[in-house]
Design an enzyme around this catalytic site. Structure first.
Site, PDB file in Angstrom:
ATOM      1  N   LYS A   1     -17.574  -0.791   6.053  1.00  0.00           N
ATOM      2  CA  LYS A   1     -17.995  -1.889   5.177  1.00  0.00           C
ATOM      3  C   LYS A   1     -19.519  -1.937   5.022  1.00  0.00           C
ATOM      4  CE  LYS A   1     -16.897  -6.650   4.056  1.00  0.00           C
ATOM      5  NZ  LYS A   1     -16.075  -7.817   4.403  1.00  0.00           N
TER       6      LYS A   1
ATOM      7  N   PHE B   1     -11.187  -7.294  13.903  1.00  0.00           N
ATOM      8  CA  PHE B   1     -10.095  -7.683  13.016  1.00  0.00           C
ATOM      9  C   PHE B   1      -9.838  -6.578  11.981  1.00  0.00           C
ATOM     10  CE2 PHE B   1      -8.628  -9.923   9.102  1.00  0.00           C
ATOM     11  CZ  PHE B   1      -7.367 -10.263   9.579  1.00  0.00           C
ATOM     12  N   GLN B   2      -8.606  -6.153  11.884  1.00  0.00           N
ATOM     13  CA  GLN B   2      -8.170  -5.110  10.953  1.00  0.00           C
ATOM     14  C   GLN B   2      -8.890  -3.781  11.169  1.00  0.00           C
ATOM     15  OE1 GLN B   2      -8.045  -6.895   6.965  1.00  0.00           O
ATOM     16  NE2 GLN B   2      -5.979  -7.609   7.395  1.00  0.00           N
TER      17      GLN B   2
ATOM     18  N   GLU C   1       0.815  -1.221   0.000  1.00  0.00           N
ATOM     19  CA  GLU C   1       0.000   0.000   0.000  1.00  0.00           C
ATOM     20  C   GLU C   1       0.848   1.271   0.000  1.00  0.00           C
ATOM     21  OE1 GLU C   1      -0.570  -2.593   1.989  1.00  0.00           O
ATOM     22  OE2 GLU C   1      -2.657  -3.213   1.740  1.00  0.00           O
TER      23      GLU C   1
ATOM     24  N   MET D   1      23.931   9.831   1.834  1.00  0.00           N
ATOM     25  CA  MET D   1      23.853  11.159   2.441  1.00  0.00           C
ATOM     26  C   MET D   1      24.218  11.108   3.920  1.00  0.00           C
ATOM     27  SD  MET D   1      23.467  14.280   1.788  1.00  0.00           S
ATOM     28  CE  MET D   1      22.421  14.833   0.439  1.00  0.00           C
TER      29      MET D   1
END
Lengths: 566, 190
Positions: free
Chosen positions: A164, A114-115, A52, A477
């Site tokens: 959802k 969940f999630q 993602e 760097m």
């Protein structure tokens, strides 16, 4: 009216906003949206990323090159949190994004389902707006408002946390067209008195200097800017993100500002009598020590975001407005002027930089390749249409310095947040945002590996991204700072690297390694001639420095041109 | 001097929407500025909520903090004030032991002198209610404390009105609406 699911309403609302490309990754709570998407693939091109974070950086690259709003579609929980870095990056760099994430059904909110993650809570400080869609009937309003907020005013990211149940519920759908939010002055009207005062200050200037930021790109104000600086004969320096606001070749363009910018505009910042900053925010990487920043100059600050005024540098005059409007209106009131001696006075500094830094970088005496020569070779071969994408670090500064810019929206880089791993996915997005322009991404061996999984996306999409890996086997760097300021104590900066050609091979991406000056031009030509993606690994000098450099905390005109200068 | 720290009152008008308050307080959190008091309630403008917050900081910081709050979507206005620019009020309740009030006549005197009133009396405790400026409320508490008679004490956040002749938030909304109409008319003309 026929009822459709909230998920399908989302597809219709996206289409109503003109969206044709989105970057995403499916998962449990966003499944209804992906199910709806299945019937809309003829109108919406969904690019499946491999992580993602890749989706959000790709959306950024898309937005920065196309001028449109980048869109991501991800699931809740880890899918959503994986987008956080990109959202924060887009907030810092004013990139219009709409990130749509799934969320558990509202009945399960707060139960550690969940999630489940409190995405609105997490993203409020790093977005322009973060909103939870809890009912299907809110989809049209929320999506329209999200796009309006993301793209208007000073652009930025918006998060839609799409429960959802709202995706599954049925609703009637009619697209909304939000173009007004009463609390939000997207395009403030410039104050005529301030415009006049700005013009008077410019008219009175003998040694004016214009600082150009990304606001000029975002406002589409190139023409207005050039017309003003040419009329009043004002030399310019630009920020990293503003580099393609004006062609590199313009006679008044004196180059890049800041820590690794060009000597002339940095030194002249502390010599000018009037400093006009437009669409920039006086980042610490531009100003160096604030107490020693342009104390002699009268400062005029033009910006669309009032909260930038007097945040870092106190201005004598702040002009609020869209710079396309303010630059035009000020331009109408400035008198034609010539500052020949002042403009000429930049030249010795440019010559000094050429002698002490650039010559060696472009035509190194040693055997090893230097980053600058690779960048310039690619820039020359790719032509003026090319879009530069960078990762972060030495590769970024070298690319920014040695690439040549002709057209607007030619540089995509993570400026404010400095996100390593940004380059590769951003380049994928750029190739969709500017499909007819060559996209060249420069990365170091550190940053490349931070989102290396996106080679899978490149493979699948056949995205014609020219990847140039500037491999010095170091986190370059940080290594440079360790050498300069930590007595060469290379704490965890040497990199043990894989065989990158083998990795490219596994993804079916043509690749070539180059390590000598003589091979460089041929290798670059091969890469540019290749129709699809290509990985060019340039083995560069391991312990080289990006110069010039204003040491951290130093004054803007305190500039090192070599590591021995400190 | 701009770097001198003092108490500032920040007045914010925002849409009445979930999560707005945490967006506003997050601007303080980012700089680890602690909020001394906070009051949130409906404002006189339909649909808008008003937060009155106090914090101790310097002028330079409060100016940036206020601008960063004002910039938030759905925040209509945010302004900061020093104490001389506002009329302010707090409410406090003191639960005081009845036995001590009965045995110590000075306590009734203190309560009367401060303008507070007793709103509940039972054999165990009395409840004293007071409204006034922050320092008046603290004063009464500090005067009662030596008698070890205060069982509970609570004070509200500060509420404040500005000394302006107009409500700037309403003006902002009117001006913004007018700008919208003007722009619409212009775009129709074109």
């Amino acid at each position: 009216m026929e009822k459709i699911t909230g998920a399908e309403a989302l597809m219709k609302a996206l289409i109503a906003e003109g969206v044709d490309t989105i970057f995403g990754y499916p998962g449990g709570t966003i499944m209804p949206a992906f199910d709806a998407l299945y019937d809309y693939t003829d109108r919406i091109n969904h690019v499946l990323v491999r992580h993602e974070q890749g989706a959000v950086h790709a959306a950024q690259g898309y937005a920065r090159t196309s001028g449109r709003t980048g869109v991501c579609l991800v699931t809740s929980g880890p899918g959503a949190t994986n987008t956080i870095t990109g959202i924060a990056d887009a907030m810092m760099d004013s990139t219009p994004l709409v990130v749509i994430a799934g969320q558990v059904a509202i009945g399960m909110l707060g139960t550690d389902a969940f999630q489940e993650v409190d995405l609105v809570g997490i993203t409020q400080p790093i977005t322009k707006w973060s909103y939870q869609i809890r009912r299907a009937e809110d989809v049209a309003w929320a999506v329209s408002r999200a796009f309006y907020i993301a793209r208007s005013g000073r652009p930025g990211p918006v998060v839609l946390d799409f429960a959802k149940n709202a995706q599954n519920e049925l609703t009637e759908f009619a697209p909304e067209q939000i173009d007004f939010v009463r609390s939000y002055l997207a395009f403030p009207e410039p104050d005529p008195g301030k415009l006049k005062e700005a013009a008077e200050i410019i008219n009175g200037a003998e040694k004016p200097l214009m600082l150009v930021g990304q606001g000029v790109e975002l406002g589409g104000a190139r023409e207005e800017l050039i017309s003003l600086v040419e009329k009043a004969d004002i030399p310019m320096g630009s920020t990293l993100l503003g580099l393609s606001s004006v062609p590199s070749s313009h006679r008044l363009n004196m180059g890049m500002l800041g820590m690794h910018g060009n000597i002339a505009p940095n030194v002249k910042t502390n010599e000018c009598d009037v400093l006009i900053a437009v669409g920039m925010r006086f980042d610490d990487r531009v100003t160096g020590a604030l107490a020693k920043y342009a104390p002699q100059a009268k400062i005029v600050h033009l910006d669309i975001d009032f909260s930038e005024f007097n945040k870092n540098v106190k201005a004598d005059l702040c002009v609020l407005g869209n710079c396309k409007e303010t630059l035009r209106l000020i331009g109408e009131q400035v008198k034609p002027a010539r500052h020949t001696e002042w403009v000429e006075s930049f030249r010795p500094y440019a010559e000094k930089e050429m002698e002490e830094v650039i010559k060696e970088e472009l035509n190194p005496g040693g055997e090893k390749l230097r980053m600058g020569e690779v960048v310039r070779a690619v820039s020359d071969a790719a032509g003026p249409e090319a879009v530069l994408v960078t990762d972060v670090g030495q590769n970024q500064m070298s690319a920014a310095r040695y690439f040549r810019y002709e057209y607007p929206r030619s540089i995509v880089t993570s400026g404010g947040l400095g996100t390593m791993g940004f380059g590769l996915p951003a380049a994928i997005g750029a190739s969709f945002g500017a499909p007819h322009r060559p996209v060249c991404v420069f990365m170091g061996d550190g940053g490349f590996q931070m989102n290396i999984q996106e080679l899978g996306t490149i493979m699948e999409q056949k995205a014609p991204v020219k990847m140039i890996l500037l491999n010095n086997n170091f986190l370059g760097m940080v290594r440079q700072w360790q050498e300069l300021f930590c007595n060469k104590r290379y704490s965890f900066t040497p990199m043990v690297n894989p065989d990158y050609l083998e990795i490219a091979k596994a993804y079916g991406i043509p690749a070539r390694r180059v390590a000598t000056h003589s091979e460089l031009a041929g290798a670059v030509a091969e890469m540019i001639a290749c129709q699809g993606p290509f990985l060019l690994e340039a083995c560069v000098e391991e312990e080289a420095h990006v110069m010039p450099m204003t040491p951290p905390g130093g004054a803007v005109d305190m500039i090192m041109t070599s590591k021995d200068d400190k | 001097m701009d770097s001198e720290k003092k108490l500032y009152t920040v007045i914010v008008h925002s849409e009445h929407r979930a999560g707005l308050l945490s967006m506003v307080t997050a601007v303080f959190t980012r700089r680890m500025l602690s909020i001394e008091s906070i009051n949130a309630s409906a404002s006189s403008i339909p649909g808008l909520h008003k937060y009155t917050m106090t914090t101790i900081t310097d002028k330079e910081t409060i100016e940036i903090v206020t601008a960063q709050i004002r910039k938030k979507i759905d925040v209509v206005n945010a302004q900061y004030f020093t104490d001389d620019e506002i009329y302010q009020l707090e409410i406090a309740l003191y639960k005081v032991k009845t036995s001590v009030i009965e045995s110590t006549p000075e306590i009734s005197g203190l309560i009367r002198k401060s303008g507070a009133r007793i709103v509940e009396v039972n054999p165990v405790y009395c409840i004293v209610e007071m409204h006034g400026r922050s320092e008046e409320i603290s004063l009464l508490y500090n005067e009662l404390r030596p008698y070890e008679c205060v069982i509970q004490f609570v004070r509200s956040g500060r509420v404040a009105l500005t000394k302006d002749n107009t409500e700037r938030t309403s003006e902002f909304l009117e001006n913004h609406e007018a700008l919208r109409c003007r722009r619409k008319a212009e775009s129709n003309k074109n």
